[in-house]
Design a protein around this motif. Structure first.
Motif, PDB file in Angstrom:
ATOM      1  N   PRO A 214       0.809  -1.231   0.000  1.00  0.00           N
ATOM      2  CA  PRO A 214       0.000   0.000   0.000  1.00  0.00           C
ATOM      3  C   PRO A 214       0.845   1.286   0.000  1.00  0.00           C
ATOM      4  CG  PRO A 214      -0.821  -1.518   1.669  1.00  0.00           C
ATOM      5  CD  PRO A 214       0.456  -2.089   1.132  1.00  0.00           C
ATOM      6  N   VAL A 215       1.955   1.267   0.736  1.00  0.00           N
ATOM      7  CA  VAL A 215       2.801   2.458   0.774  1.00  0.00           C
ATOM      8  C   VAL A 215       3.484   2.655  -0.570  1.00  0.00           C
ATOM      9  CG1 VAL A 215       4.807   3.514   1.873  1.00  0.00           C
ATOM     10  CG2 VAL A 215       3.118   2.343   3.265  1.00  0.00           C
ATOM     11  N   LEU A 216       3.938   1.583  -1.198  1.00  0.00           N
ATOM     12  CA  LEU A 216       4.564   1.681  -2.515  1.00  0.00           C
ATOM     13  C   LEU A 216       3.560   2.156  -3.564  1.00  0.00           C
ATOM     14  CD1 LEU A 216       7.166   1.340  -4.028  1.00  0.00           C
ATOM     15  CD2 LEU A 216       6.585  -1.048  -4.455  1.00  0.00           C
ATOM     16  N   ALA A 217       2.285   1.825  -3.373  1.00  0.00           N
ATOM     17  CA  ALA A 217       1.244   2.275  -4.307  1.00  0.00           C
ATOM     18  C   ALA A 217       1.090   3.802  -4.275  1.00  0.00           C
ATOM     19  CB  ALA A 217      -0.075   1.593  -3.988  1.00  0.00           C
ATOM     20  N   LEU A 218       1.571   4.443  -3.205  1.00  0.00           N
ATOM     21  CA  LEU A 218       1.513   5.902  -3.124  1.00  0.00           C
ATOM     22  C   LEU A 218       2.354   6.574  -4.203  1.00  0.00           C
ATOM     23  CD1 LEU A 218       1.669   6.493   0.727  1.00  0.00           C
ATOM     24  CD2 LEU A 218      -0.311   6.748  -0.770  1.00  0.00           C
ATOM     25  N   VAL A 219       3.276   5.819  -4.814  1.00  0.00           N
ATOM     26  CA  VAL A 219       4.086   6.358  -5.913  1.00  0.00           C
ATOM     27  C   VAL A 219       3.171   6.838  -7.040  1.00  0.00           C
ATOM     28  CG1 VAL A 219       5.766   5.738  -7.696  1.00  0.00           C
ATOM     29  CG2 VAL A 219       6.121   5.018  -5.352  1.00  0.00           C
ATOM     30  N   LEU A 220       2.025   6.214  -7.180  1.00  0.00           N
ATOM     31  CA  LEU A 220       1.078   6.620  -8.220  1.00  0.00           C
ATOM     32  C   LEU A 220       0.560   8.030  -7.988  1.00  0.00           C
ATOM     33  CD1 LEU A 220      -0.910   3.272  -8.548  1.00  0.00           C
ATOM     34  CD2 LEU A 220       0.928   4.132 -10.030  1.00  0.00           C
ATOM     35  N   LEU A 221       0.705   8.548  -6.779  1.00  0.00           N
ATOM     36  CA  LEU A 221       0.261   9.916  -6.477  1.00  0.00           C
ATOM     37  C   LEU A 221       1.337  10.958  -6.777  1.00  0.00           C
ATOM     38  CD1 LEU A 221      -1.550   9.329  -3.070  1.00  0.00           C
ATOM     39  CD2 LEU A 221      -2.566   9.510  -5.351  1.00  0.00           C
ATOM     40  N   SER A 222       2.559  10.529  -7.091  1.00  0.00           N
ATOM     41  CA  SER A 222       3.647  11.483  -7.316  1.00  0.00           C
ATOM     42  C   SER A 222       3.378  12.478  -8.452  1.00  0.00           C
ATOM     43  CB  SER A 222       4.970  10.760  -7.522  1.00  0.00           C
ATOM     44  OG  SER A 222       4.937   9.961  -8.671  1.00  0.00           O
ATOM     45  N   PRO A 223       2.658  12.125  -9.530  1.00  0.00           N
ATOM     46  CA  PRO A 223       2.357  13.150 -10.537  1.00  0.00           C
ATOM     47  C   PRO A 223       1.523  14.317  -9.994  1.00  0.00           C
ATOM     48  CG  PRO A 223       2.065  10.986 -11.489  1.00  0.00           C
ATOM     49  CD  PRO A 223       2.297  10.794 -10.012  1.00  0.00           C
ATOM     50  N   LEU A 224       0.879  14.123  -8.851  1.00  0.00           N
ATOM     51  CA  LEU A 224       0.115  15.227  -8.247  1.00  0.00           C
ATOM     52  C   LEU A 224       1.027  16.381  -7.844  1.00  0.00           C
ATOM     53  CD1 LEU A 224      -2.516  13.356  -6.052  1.00  0.00           C
ATOM     54  CD2 LEU A 224      -2.851  14.458  -8.278  1.00  0.00           C
ATOM     55  N   SER A 225       2.282  16.087  -7.507  1.00  0.00           N
ATOM     56  CA  SER A 225       3.203  17.163  -7.138  1.00  0.00           C
ATOM     57  C   SER A 225       3.513  18.031  -8.349  1.00  0.00           C
ATOM     58  CB  SER A 225       4.478  16.608  -6.524  1.00  0.00           C
ATOM     59  OG  SER A 225       5.172  15.816  -7.469  1.00  0.00           O
ATOM     60  N   GLY A 226       3.720  17.411  -9.510  1.00  0.00           N
ATOM     61  CA  GLY A 226       3.942  18.179 -10.740  1.00  0.00           C
ATOM     62  C   GLY A 226       2.715  18.966 -11.133  1.00  0.00           C
ATOM     63  N   LEU A 227       1.544  18.359 -10.965  1.00  0.00           N
ATOM     64  CA  LEU A 227       0.279  19.030 -11.279  1.00  0.00           C
ATOM     65  C   LEU A 227       0.050  20.205 -10.334  1.00  0.00           C
ATOM     66  CD1 LEU A 227      -2.247  18.903 -13.091  1.00  0.00           C
ATOM     67  CD2 LEU A 227      -3.299  17.498 -11.315  1.00  0.00           C
TER      68      LEU A 227
END
Length: 176
Positions: A112-125
């Motif tokens: 579950p914590v590794l799945a948080l990588v999918l949220l990293s594009p939110l920082s660019g957005l």
């Protein structure tokens, strides 16, 4: 393995993640400064150079106050593709590091914590949405007379990077 190492490693990684969060948030912060510049050129010549400089940088004259000899320019500052991608990669790297430490401490929580990588594009957005904005630069030009020469003192209020570029391009010295 020493049992004190893993919790302290987790704490340090968590603190680094918090620092990363604030770094991403600070990437959109306004960095407005006031600078006084001095030029040996005549006020009329200097003003035309300043107008041409800002026109070439896609600014337009927004307001003119003839009583105070003040001009306000405004222009849209576009976000940087490089910085948006860099912040996304930085967030992804931080999340991967955090998930590796979580895996060492709690192996069943690693996915579950590794799945948080999918949220990293939110920082660019986040950067992209917040950093594209209308920027204003105010100029106030005053002529100062001395016994031998006349010079112009310019008080400029604007973004730190824009002020540095203005000073470098027009080769104007900083005043006192």
């Amino acid at each position: 393995m020493d049992t004190a190492i893993l919790p302290s490693t987790f704490l340090l990684t968590l603190l680094l993640s918090i620092g990363l969060f604030f770094f991403i948030r600070a990437s959109t912060k306004d960095r407005i400064q006031t600078v006084q510049l001095v030029s040996e050129q005549d006020e009329a010549v200097l003003m035309s150079q300043l107008k041409e400089y800002f026109r070439s940088r896609s600014y337009r004259v927004a307001e003119v106050d003839r009583e105070q000899n003040k001009v306000t320019f405004e222009g849209f500052v576009s976000p940087s593709w490089f910085l948006a991608i860099f912040l996304t990669l930085l967030a992804a790297t931080g999340i991967v590091c955090l998930s590796l430490v979580v895996y060492l401490l709690f192996p069943n929580l690693s996915v579950p914590v590794l799945a948080l990588v999918l949220l990293s594009p939110l920082s660019g957005l986040f950067y992209w949405k917040k950093s594209g904005r209308l920027e204003k630069v105010s100029l106030k030009v005053e002529t100062t007379q001395s016994k031998q020469t006349s010079s112009s003192k310019i008080t400029v209020v604007g973004h730190r990077d824009e002020l540095g570029e203005l000073q470098k391009t027009l080769q104007i010295k900083a005043g006192e």
